[in-house]
Design a protein around this motif. Structure first.
Motif, mmCIF file in Angstrom:
data_model
loop_
_atom_site.group_PDB
_atom_site.id
_atom_site.type_symbol
_atom_site.label_atom_id
_atom_site.label_comp_id
_atom_site.label_asym_id
_atom_site.label_seq_id
_atom_site.Cartn_x
_atom_site.Cartn_y
_atom_site.Cartn_z
ATOM 1 N N SER A 119 1.525 -1.451 -0.003
ATOM 2 C CA SER A 119 0.719 -0.040 -0.101
ATOM 3 C C SER A 119 0.928 0.904 -0.115
ATOM 4 O O SER A 119 2.045 1.304 0.667
ATOM 5 C CB SER A 119 -1.018 -0.172 1.101
ATOM 6 O OG SER A 119 -1.654 1.164 1.045
ATOM 7 N N LYS A 120 0.441 2.523 -0.389
ATOM 8 C CA LYS A 120 0.823 4.396 0.113
ATOM 9 C C LYS A 120 0.792 4.807 1.007
ATOM 10 O O LYS A 120 1.441 5.237 1.047
ATOM 11 C CB LYS A 120 0.415 4.515 -1.740
ATOM 12 C CG LYS A 120 1.042 4.607 -3.157
ATOM 13 C CD LYS A 120 0.769 5.115 -3.947
ATOM 14 C CE LYS A 120 1.037 4.405 -5.113
ATOM 15 N NZ LYS A 120 0.476 3.916 -6.034
ATOM 16 N N ASN A 129 -11.484 1.478 -10.191
ATOM 17 C CA ASN A 129 -10.563 2.178 -9.266
ATOM 18 C C ASN A 129 -10.002 0.819 -8.920
ATOM 19 O O ASN A 129 -9.601 -0.049 -9.144
ATOM 20 C CB ASN A 129 -11.910 2.297 -8.169
ATOM 21 C CG ASN A 129 -12.876 1.528 -7.325
ATOM 22 O OD1 ASN A 129 -12.365 0.511 -7.975
ATOM 23 N ND2 ASN A 129 -13.968 1.488 -7.682
ATOM 24 N N TYR A 130 -9.063 1.064 -7.473
ATOM 25 C CA TYR A 130 -8.292 0.341 -7.060
ATOM 26 C C TYR A 130 -9.023 -0.652 -6.211
ATOM 27 O O TYR A 130 -7.595 -1.828 -7.072
ATOM 28 C CB TYR A 130 -7.839 1.005 -4.998
ATOM 29 C CG TYR A 130 -6.714 -0.071 -4.270
ATOM 30 C CD1 TYR A 130 -5.377 -0.116 -4.955
ATOM 31 C CD2 TYR A 130 -7.453 -0.126 -3.723
ATOM 32 C CE1 TYR A 130 -4.404 -1.050 -4.293
ATOM 33 C CE2 TYR A 130 -6.611 -1.626 -2.812
ATOM 34 C CZ TYR A 130 -5.171 -1.984 -3.145
ATOM 35 O OH TYR A 130 -4.184 -2.842 -2.613
ATOM 36 N N TRP A 131 -10.442 -0.982 -6.006
ATOM 37 C CA TRP A 131 -10.465 -2.124 -5.542
ATOM 38 C C TRP A 131 -10.822 -3.322 -6.417
ATOM 39 O O TRP A 131 -10.271 -4.581 -6.887
ATOM 40 C CB TRP A 131 -11.713 -2.536 -4.301
ATOM 41 C CG TRP A 131 -11.637 -1.677 -3.209
ATOM 42 C CD1 TRP A 131 -11.535 -0.863 -2.620
ATOM 43 C CD2 TRP A 131 -10.667 -2.021 -2.266
ATOM 44 N NE1 TRP A 131 -10.846 -1.006 -1.840
ATOM 45 C CE2 TRP A 131 -10.296 -1.889 -1.709
ATOM 46 C CE3 TRP A 131 -9.896 -4.309 -2.780
ATOM 47 C CZ2 TRP A 131 -9.091 -2.445 -0.492
ATOM 48 C CZ3 TRP A 131 -8.893 -4.292 -1.240
ATOM 49 C CH2 TRP A 131 -9.326 -3.389 -0.094
ATOM 50 N N ILE A 176 0.989 4.053 7.431
ATOM 51 C CA ILE A 176 0.445 3.810 8.360
ATOM 52 C C ILE A 176 -0.066 2.200 8.104
ATOM 53 O O ILE A 176 0.452 1.032 8.615
ATOM 54 C CB ILE A 176 -0.422 4.616 9.024
ATOM 55 C CG1 ILE A 176 0.009 5.245 9.676
ATOM 56 C CG2 ILE A 176 -0.962 3.742 10.446
ATOM 57 C CD1 ILE A 176 -1.153 6.520 10.260
ATOM 58 N N VAL A 177 -1.045 2.075 6.835
ATOM 59 C CA VAL A 177 -1.330 0.396 6.532
ATOM 60 C C VAL A 177 -0.045 -0.608 6.285
ATOM 61 O O VAL A 177 0.193 -1.030 7.016
ATOM 62 C CB VAL A 177 -2.108 0.861 5.886
ATOM 63 C CG1 VAL A 177 -2.566 -0.813 4.601
ATOM 64 C CG2 VAL A 177 -3.045 1.860 5.995
ATOM 65 N N LYS A 178 0.883 0.346 5.344
ATOM 66 C CA LYS A 178 2.513 -0.186 5.112
ATOM 67 C C LYS A 178 2.812 -0.434 6.394
ATOM 68 O O LYS A 178 3.397 -2.418 6.698
ATOM 69 C CB LYS A 178 2.749 0.672 3.547
ATOM 70 C CG LYS A 178 4.032 -0.487 3.922
ATOM 71 C CD LYS A 178 4.589 0.538 2.612
ATOM 72 C CE LYS A 178 5.722 -0.446 2.217
ATOM 73 N NZ LYS A 178 6.327 -0.125 1.299
ATOM 74 N N SER A 179 3.160 0.076 6.744
ATOM 75 C CA SER A 179 4.362 -0.296 8.160
ATOM 76 C C SER A 179 3.624 -1.126 9.349
ATOM 77 O O SER A 179 3.939 -2.498 9.604
ATOM 78 C CB SER A 179 5.077 0.842 8.920
ATOM 79 O OG SER A 179 3.826 1.937 8.747
ATOM 80 N N LEU A 180 1.921 -1.104 9.318
ATOM 81 C CA LEU A 180 1.448 -2.032 10.310
ATOM 82 C C LEU A 180 1.901 -3.130 9.457
ATOM 83 O O LEU A 180 1.711 -4.519 10.369
ATOM 84 C CB LEU A 180 0.079 -1.702 10.102
ATOM 85 C CG LEU A 180 -0.702 -0.873 11.699
ATOM 86 C CD1 LEU A 180 -1.813 -0.310 11.571
ATOM 87 C CD2 LEU A 180 -0.246 -1.522 12.633
ATOM 88 N N CYS A 181 1.823 -4.424 8.412
ATOM 89 C CA CYS A 181 1.781 -4.595 7.392
ATOM 90 C C CYS A 181 2.853 -5.837 8.005
ATOM 91 O O CYS A 181 3.243 -6.709 7.945
ATOM 92 C CB CYS A 181 1.303 -5.273 6.370
ATOM 93 S SG CYS A 181 -0.815 -5.069 6.656
ATOM 94 N N VAL A 182 3.707 -4.652 7.274
ATOM 95 C CA VAL A 182 5.646 -5.413 7.291
ATOM 96 C C VAL A 182 5.579 -5.663 9.289
ATOM 97 O O VAL A 182 6.458 -6.402 9.041
ATOM 98 C CB VAL A 182 5.812 -4.357 7.371
ATOM 99 C CG1 VAL A 182 7.672 -4.989 7.901
ATOM 100 C CG2 VAL A 182 5.820 -3.789 5.666
#
Ligand code: ATP
Ligand code: MG
Lengths: 245, 370
Positions: free
Chosen positions: B191-192, B276-278, B195-201
Motif C-alpha cells: 500500500s501507498k 478504481n483500486y478495488w 501506516i497501513v504499510k508499516s502495520l503489515c510489515v
C-alpha cells in the motif's frame, strides 16, 4: 471551437530530474495532434499526465473543464472520458478478448453484461477481428492485440484518445493494420493525441505536429510547415535522422 | 515381423538408457551397484518388518493381541517385526480423539464431505465448479455444526476432539482463515499509505521471526488477557488463532511474490479504463498474482500441516499427541516404531498429495496461456 485539453506551464520532476518544463498545450475537440521527439524527451510522461497515470507538480492540466488534482473523483471522471493505448498493448492475459473489452463497461459504467458484450462485439467488428472474440490475448498476433487494446479503450466511449507509440512494438507487416484503424478513427472525428514516429501517418491525419526535446515543446506547427519548413535546428536534425532512416 | 523388430528396438532403447545413465564409467557403475545393494537391503528389511514378519491383529500363534505381551516379537525376540495391533486398538482415538463413540458418525460425515469442499478450489476446469465453490463456503458452517453440535445434535466440546480430527481441523481451518487474511496483508504491504504499510510489515516480519511454538504458548497464555472476564476460549481455539496468524504471514509473503510479478502496465491499463483500486485489484491483479503464487502457497500449506503437530505442547491431542498417549499406556508401551511409522504415513499421505498438486499446477501454468 471547444477546448478539451489544456496544459498550462506544466512541470514535472522525477526526484531532482526535471522531465517536463513549462509545457503549454491546447487541444480542441476533434483535433489530431502528433507528438514526436528523441527518446527520453518526455513524450510519454506528458501524455500520461493527461489521464493522471503520472502526477505533475507545477502548472495546470484541465480536461473537459475539470482540473486534474489529487481529487480522486475528478481523476475517475477524466479517465472515463479519456482512452489510452499503450506501446506494450497491456491486455489482460487472464481474460478472453471479449472479456477484456467488456470489463470496464460492466464494472465502471455498471452496464448489464449482455449489453456490454454486444458493445464489445461491435468494436471488435470495427477493428476487424470479431472472429477472435473468444481467444486469449496470448493467442493473438501483436497487431491483433493492439487492435483489441484500441477496441477496449473505445468501448468506454471516450471522447479523447491518447496513443503512446502504438506501433513501435510491432513487426513492420502489422503496423499498417493498426494505423488503418487509427486513421479510420481520425476520420470519424475523434480527438487524438498520438506519440509516434510514423511520419506517413502524421502527414495523413495530423492537424498539428509537436516536437519535444529535453522536456520542452520545441516546435509546434501544421504538418505542412513542420515537414517542409521547420524553424528549429533540433527539429531539422531530428527529421533528417528519422526520415532518412 | 514388425512386432519383433519393434520389440528389439524397444529393448535396445532400454539397454542404451541403462548403459548411458547407470554404467557410463567405472565410478558410475560402482555407485550404481552400491546404491542397488543399499536400496535392496533397506527395502527388504523394511518390508519384512512392516509386512511379512509383522503382526496385524493376531500373533504367530493366532491369538488376538490385546496387549503388548501378545506381540510375536515380545514372545520370540529377534524373529518378528512390527506389532500393528496398537494401531487397531487405538484406531478410534487416532481418528477422532475422545469423541463419544456413538457420535462418531458426525465426524465421518464431515471427513467424507471434505473432498467435495476443496475440489472446487483445486481444479478450475471442473464441471459445475460454481456449485462446488458454493459448497466450499457452506462447508465450514456445516462442519462446525456437525462437529460441535447445536440444535438437534448433542454438544461435543472441543476438549473431546483429538487425533486426525484436530490435525485436520487446525490445518484446514488455519489455511482457510489465513488465506483472506494473507491477501489483505500482502496488499497492505504494498500500500501507498504509510501506516497501513508499516502495520503489515511489522506484523508479517514479527510473525515470521518467531517460532510457532512461541506463538502457541503466547496465544495460550495471552489470549485470555485480551478478552473480557469470563470469556474463556478453549485450548483448540487458542491454537487455531496462533496457527492462523502464523500461516497468514507466510502466505502473505508468497502472495506478495505473485503481486510483484504483475507488470505495471496491467495496473496502468486498468486505471486508464477508469477502474478504481478495488476493481483493479480484484479483477486484474489478484487473479493473475494468485495463479502465480499457488505453488509457493501450497508449499507453506505443507509446512503448516506438519507444524500443527506442535500443539501437543499446549496440551492438545492431535495425531502425534494421541500417539504419545498410546505409548504412555502400560498395555502398549514401547511400541514406538509402530506408532511413529503410522503417524508419519498419515502426514505423508496428506503432504504428498499437496506436493503432487503443486507440481501438477506448475506444469499446468507452464502450458496455460503463455
Ligand atoms: N518512473 C520514472 N522515474 C524516474 N525517471 C523516469 C521515470 N519515467 C521516466 N523517467 C525518465 O524521464 C525521461 C522522459 O521519459 P519518457 O518516457 O517520457 O520519454 P519518451 O519521450 O517517452 O521516450 P521514449 O521515446 O523512449 O518512449 C527519461 O529520461 C526517463 O528516463
Ligand atoms: Mg515513451
Amino acid at each position: 471551437m471547444e477546448q478539451v485539453i489544456q496544459l498550462e506551464k506544466v512541470n514535472k520532476w522525477y526526484d531532482d530530474f526535471h522531465v517536463l518544463k513549462d509545457i503549454d498545450l491546447s487541444v480542441q475537440r476533434g483535433q489530431k495532434i502528433v507528438v514526436c521527439g528523441p527518446s527520453g524527451s518526455g513524450k510519454s510522461t506528458m501524455i500520461r499526465c493527461i489521464n493522471r497515470l503520472e502526477a505533475h507538480q507545477k502548472g495546470h492540466i484541465v480536461v473537459h473543464n475539470t482540473e486534474l488534482t489529487n481529487d480522486l473523483k475528478n481523476i475517475d471522471m477524466i479517465r472515463k472520458n479519456v482512452g489510452m493505448v499503450f506501446q506494450q498493448f497491456n491486455l489482460f492475459p487472464h481474460l478472453s478478448v471479449i472479456d477484456n473489452i467488456s470489463l470496464a463497461p460492466i464494472w465502471v459504467k455498471k452496464m448489464p453484461k449482455k449489453e456490454a458484450e454486444d458493445i464489445a462485439m461491435s468494436y471488435l467488428e470495427k477493428v476487424k477481428i470479431p472472429e477472435q472474440a473468444q481467444k486469449f490475448p496470448g493467442q493473438l498476433s501483436g497487431g491483433q492485440q493492439q487492435r483489441v487494446a484500441i477496441a477496449r479503450s473505445l468501448a468506454m466511449n471516450p471522447d479523447i484518445m491518447l496513443f503512446d507509440e502504438p506501433t513501435s512494438a510491432l513487426d513492420p507487416e502489422m503496423i499498417k493494420e493498426v494505423l488503418d484503424v487509427m486513421i479510420q478513427l481520425a476520420e470519424e472525428g475523434m480527438t487524438m493525441l498520438v506519440v509516434t514516429h510514423e511520419m506517413g501517418f502524421a502527414k495523413t491525419v495530423a492537424d498539428q505536429m509537436i516536437f519535444m526535446d529535453e522536456g520542452k515543446i520545441v516546435e509546434q506547427a501544421t504538418p505542412d510547415e513542420f515537414f517542409n519548413n521547420p524553424k528549429s535546428d533540433r527539429t531539422k536534425l531530428f527529421l533528417s535522422q528519422i526520415l532518412n532512416h | 515381423m514388425t512386432t519383433f523388430s519393434n520389440q528389439s528396438l524397444m529393448r535396445n532403447k532400454y539397454y542404451n538408457w541403462i548403459i548411458k545413465n547407470l554404467f557410463s564409467s567405472w565410478v558410475n557403475s560402482l555407485m550404481t551397484v552400491v546404491a542397488i545393494i543399499f536400496i535392496y537391503e533397506v527395502g527388504t528389511f523394511f518390508l519384512n518388518w512392516a509386512f511379512f514378519a509383522a503382526d496385524f491383529r493376531t500373533n504367530f500363534q493366532g491369538e488376538l493381541i490385546t496387549d503388548r505381551s501378545f506381540c510375536s516379537k515380545n514372545i520370540m525376540p529377534g524373529e518378528y517385526g512390527a506389532c500393528w495391533a496398537i494401531i487397531y486398538a487405538r484406531w478410534d482415538q487416532f481418528m477422532y480423539g475422545f469423541y463419544p463413540i456413538e457420535e462418531v458418525w458426525r465426524v465421518n460425515f464431515v471427513y467424507a464431505l471434505l473432498p467435495l469442499a476443496i475440489i472446487g478450489i483445486l481444479f478450475d476446469k471442473l464441471p459445475f465448479r460454481k456449485y462446488f465453490i458454493y459448497f466450499t463456503f457452506i462447508y465450514p458452517f456445516l462442519a462446525y455444526f456437525m462437529l460441535y453440535g447445536g440444535p438437534g445434535l448433542s454438544v461435543v466440546g472441543t476438549n473431546k476432539w483429538g487425533g486426525l480430527l484436530v490435525t485436520l481441523f487446525l490445518g484446514v481451518t488455519g489455511i482457510g482463515l489465513a488465506f483472506p487474511l494473507s491477501i489483505i496483508l500482502a496488499l497492505g504491504r504494498r500500500s501507498k499509505m504509510p501506516i497501513v504499510k508499516s502495520l503489515c510489515v511489522v506484523f508479517i516480519e514479527f510473525i515470521r521471526g518467531v517460532p510457532l511454538i512461541t506463538l502457541l504458548f503466547t496465544a495460550n497464555v495471552m489470549l485470555p488477557l485480551f478478552l473480557p472476564d469470563g470469556v474463556n476460549p478453549d485450548n483448540l481455539l487458542r491454537a487455531l488463532v496462533a496457527v492462523t496468524l502464523f500461516q497468514s504471514a507466510y502466505m502473505a509473503e508468497a502472495i506478495r511474490g505473485g503481486l510483484q510479478a504483475i507488470p505495471r502496465g496491467q495496473i496502468e491499463a486498468a486505471q486508464s479504463l477508469g477502474l478504481n483500486y478495488w476493481q483493479t485489484t480484484r479483477k486484474i491483479i489478484l487473479p493473475q498474482a494468485l495463479k502465480i503464487a499457488i505453488p509457493p502457497i501450497v508449499n507453506t500449506c505443507i509446512g503448516l500441516f506438519k507444524d500443527t503437530s506442535l500443539v501437543l505442547i499446549i496440551g492438545l491431542f492431535d495425531l502425534l499427541g494421541i500417539g504419545r498417549a498410546a505409548l504412555a499406556d502400560m498395555t502398549w508401551t514401547k511400541l514406538y516404531y509402530e506408532v511413529y511409522v503410522f503417524i508419519s504415513l498419515v502426514f505423508f499421505i496428506f503432504c504428498f498429495g499437496m506436493s503432487r498438486y503443486s507440481l501438477y499446477l506448475e506444469k499446468k501454468l507452464k502450458t496455460d496461456n503463455s
